[in-house]
Design an enzyme around this catalytic site. Structure first.
Site, PDB file in Angstrom:
ATOM      1  N   HIS A   1      -7.271  -5.736  -0.134  1.00  0.00           N
ATOM      2  CA  HIS A   1      -5.710  -5.002   0.140  1.00  0.00           C
ATOM      3  C   HIS A   1      -6.093  -5.001   1.010  1.00  0.00           C
ATOM      4  O   HIS A   1      -5.825  -5.216   2.364  1.00  0.00           O
ATOM      5  CB  HIS A   1      -6.621  -3.602   0.406  1.00  0.00           C
ATOM      6  CG  HIS A   1      -5.267  -1.982  -0.115  1.00  0.00           C
ATOM      7  ND1 HIS A   1      -4.683  -2.296  -0.606  1.00  0.00           N
ATOM      8  CD2 HIS A   1      -5.000  -1.447   0.224  1.00  0.00           C
ATOM      9  CE1 HIS A   1      -3.827  -1.773  -0.728  1.00  0.00           C
ATOM     10  NE2 HIS A   1      -3.832  -0.980   0.400  1.00  0.00           N
TER      11      HIS A   1
ATOM     12  N   SER B   1       1.249  -1.207   0.060  1.00  0.00           N
ATOM     13  CA  SER B   1       0.363  -0.058  -0.091  1.00  0.00           C
ATOM     14  C   SER B   1       0.443   1.375   0.201  1.00  0.00           C
ATOM     15  O   SER B   1       2.336   1.543  -0.695  1.00  0.00           O
ATOM     16  CB  SER B   1      -0.867  -0.152   1.502  1.00  0.00           C
ATOM     17  OG  SER B   1      -1.915   1.203   0.708  1.00  0.00           O
TER      18      SER B   1
ATOM     19  N   GLU C   1      -8.700  -5.849  -4.666  1.00  0.00           N
ATOM     20  CA  GLU C   1      -8.796  -4.305  -4.218  1.00  0.00           C
ATOM     21  C   GLU C   1      -9.753  -3.713  -4.340  1.00  0.00           C
ATOM     22  O   GLU C   1     -10.120  -2.941  -2.807  1.00  0.00           O
ATOM     23  CB  GLU C   1      -7.385  -4.122  -5.268  1.00  0.00           C
ATOM     24  CG  GLU C   1      -6.474  -5.117  -4.979  1.00  0.00           C
ATOM     25  CD  GLU C   1      -5.079  -4.803  -4.004  1.00  0.00           C
ATOM     26  OE1 GLU C   1      -5.354  -4.103  -3.225  1.00  0.00           O
ATOM     27  OE2 GLU C   1      -4.166  -5.537  -4.593  1.00  0.00           O
TER      28      GLU C   1
END
Length: 506
Positions: A428, A212, A327
């Site tokens: 994610h 991330s 995601e």
């Protein structure tokens, strides 16, 4: 387009060492003095090791300064505070005094004669406003057992880590401000280069790895001239909003705009000068809204990353990058600032995400005739757009580098808990627990396939750290990325669809 790149909220308690078979390590000499950690017989662990001076008082917003020396042997057996202000979901102690790192080193029978091991340096995510090196998911003990020295680091966040101001720029030797958090990461890498041999690590085989915002940090470090010689490989998981795909995306990297934002913050806080801001408490500053983002400051970054790569001015190292199959369900509401995905606003949301009006081909592939259809399409489009950004980086590397790039698509559905929310499914951050071979950080009905995959991924990541190639004997071949979907390595088989990336070219 501004993406906060939130780290998956998979837990909030700090990691803890197992309560069995522990003993203190012999003293290890590092920058600043001697430290002692904990030895389980398999892995030596050192927690809360300082790599810079506390950035408080007059050092608030300055570049990281040298470690303050100590006398005697410093016990490094507990984690430091997380960097303030941090996200509300992280209830552990938070402080400006947070520039510490953690080390996990495999035990070796004869350290003096043992071959130096590859080093993996983990940079946590959290949108540059949340997260910490001490989250339980990031315990590096199991990954270290696969044959690497593992380091996790803190870096300044939010208003303390990404603040530009004309007065601050003027007072600093490099005449730049705004990337303090990235400078902290660079300071930690200098510490690794100077000290990691004492833990059995090879300072010439360092891999930076992040997810991330941590993955975006990896992209920045690869592009930064200040990263030269500090690492030899780079891994970025689900994080790369740093390479502009179109001129319109350069706006949030602009130094002048960043300094103007800093001036507006100062005015809103009731501060006339930088001195007044430094005199304010952490709590007072944290009350003011702030959206942290790295900038082109002329020091850490000289230009936008796309230009750097196109002109082969990056640190030319092998990269391993990828994304997850779902995601979009986590990122779409954050990126778009709403979860109201309806047929009525479908085209507008697509344009907001893409940065340009959707083509007929995109509208056909991601239709929104009904609210249900629009919701599914926006989630899928966000996922594919995120994947395209990772592929875009790998293509820049392929075309403008002497080093190889590897791309993965994580499509394994983990065992799940009831009522699982953000980050569940193949969302994610879902891959992190496998990369760290750390499924037992929380109780789930893990399957044999989950555990097999965790072993495989940590083996592959350590192999890449050791050689720049994620292949190992007996494992399926992972080919070098050549720009095609066929060269993207599929991890798992839950999702059988890869996006048509030609649709996304602006």
């Amino acid at each position: 387009m501004r993406v906060l790149n939130s780290l998956i909220v998979l837990g909030v308690a700090l990691l803890a060492l197992p309560a069995f078979a522990q003993k203190a390590t012999p003293p290890v000499s590092v920058t600043g003095g001697q430290i002692s950690g904990t030895d389980t017989g398999e892995v030596r662990t050192f927690l809360g090791v300082p790599f810079a001076a506390p950035p408080v008082g007059e050092l608030r917003w300055r570049a990281p300064q040298a470690v303050v020396p100590w006398s005697g042997v410093r016990a490094t057996t507990t984690l430091s505070a997380a960097c303030a202000p941090n996200a509300d979901w992280l209830p552990n102690p938070k402080s400006e005094d947070c520039l510490y790192l953690n080390v996990w080193a495999p035990e070796q029978a004869d350290r003096a004669k043992a071959e130096k091991l590859p080093v993996i340096v983990w940079i946590h995510g959290g949108g540059y406003y949340g997260g910490t090196a001490g989250q339980p998911l990031f315990d590096g003990g199991n990954l270290a057992r696969h044959g690497a020295v593992v380091v996790t680091l803190n870096y300044r966040l939010g208003i303390f880590g990404f603040f530009a101001h004309p007065e601050l720029t003027a007072e600093l030797p490099d005449q730049s401000s705004g990337n303090q958090g990235i400078e902290d990461q660079i300071a930690a890498l200098h510490w690794v280069k100077d000290n990691i041999a004492a833990f059995g690590g090879d300072p010439e085989r360092v891999t930076i790895m992040g997810e991330s915002a941590g993955g975006e940090s990896v992209a920045i470090l690869v592009a930064s001239p200040l990263g030269k010689g500090l690492f030899q490989r780079a891994i970025a998981e689900s994080g790369n909003d740093a390479l502009p795909l179109a001129p319109s995306e350069n706006a949030h990297f602009d130094r002048t705009a960043a300094e103007a934002k800093g001036m507006a913050f100062s005015k809103a806080a009731g501060a006339h000068h930088l001195f007044d801001l430094r005199a304010m408490s952490l709590e007072t500053l944290a009350k003011q809204p702030w959206s942290p983002v790295p900038i082109v400051d002329g020091h850490v970054l000289h230009e936008d990353l796309t230009t750097t790569y196109q002109n082969h001015r990056q640190n030319d190292v092998p990269i391993l990058v990828g994304w997850n199959a779902e995601e979009g369900k986590d990122l779409a509401p954050e990126i778009l600032g709403t979860s109201d995905f309806t047929a009525a606003n479908h085209r507008d949301l697509m344009a907001r995400l893409l940065g340009h009006a959707p083509t007929d081909a995109l509208l056909k592939t991601y239709p929104g005739a009904t609210d249900a259809q629009a919701r599914a399409s926006i989630n899928q489009l966000t996922n594919d757009w995120w994947g395209w950004r990772m592929q875009y980086w790998a293509n820049l590397q392929r075309q403008n580098s002497h080093s190889k790039s590897y791309v993965y698509f994580f499509a394994h559905r983990p065992a799940e808990l009831p009522n699982c929310g953000y980050g569940c499914g193949i969302g994610h951050g879902a891959e992190i627990q496998y990369v760290f071979d750390h499924l037992d950080w929380e109780q789930r009905p893990w399957t044999a396939e989950d555990r097999r995959l965790a072993t495989e991924l940590s083996d592959r990541w350590v192999a890449f750290a050791a050689t720049g190639d994620p292949n190992r004997r007996s494992l399926p071949v992972w080919t070098v990325f050549d720009g095609s979907n066929a060269s993207i390595f599929r991890i798992g088989s839950d999702t059988d669809r890869l996006p048509d990336f030609d649709l996304f070219i602006p």
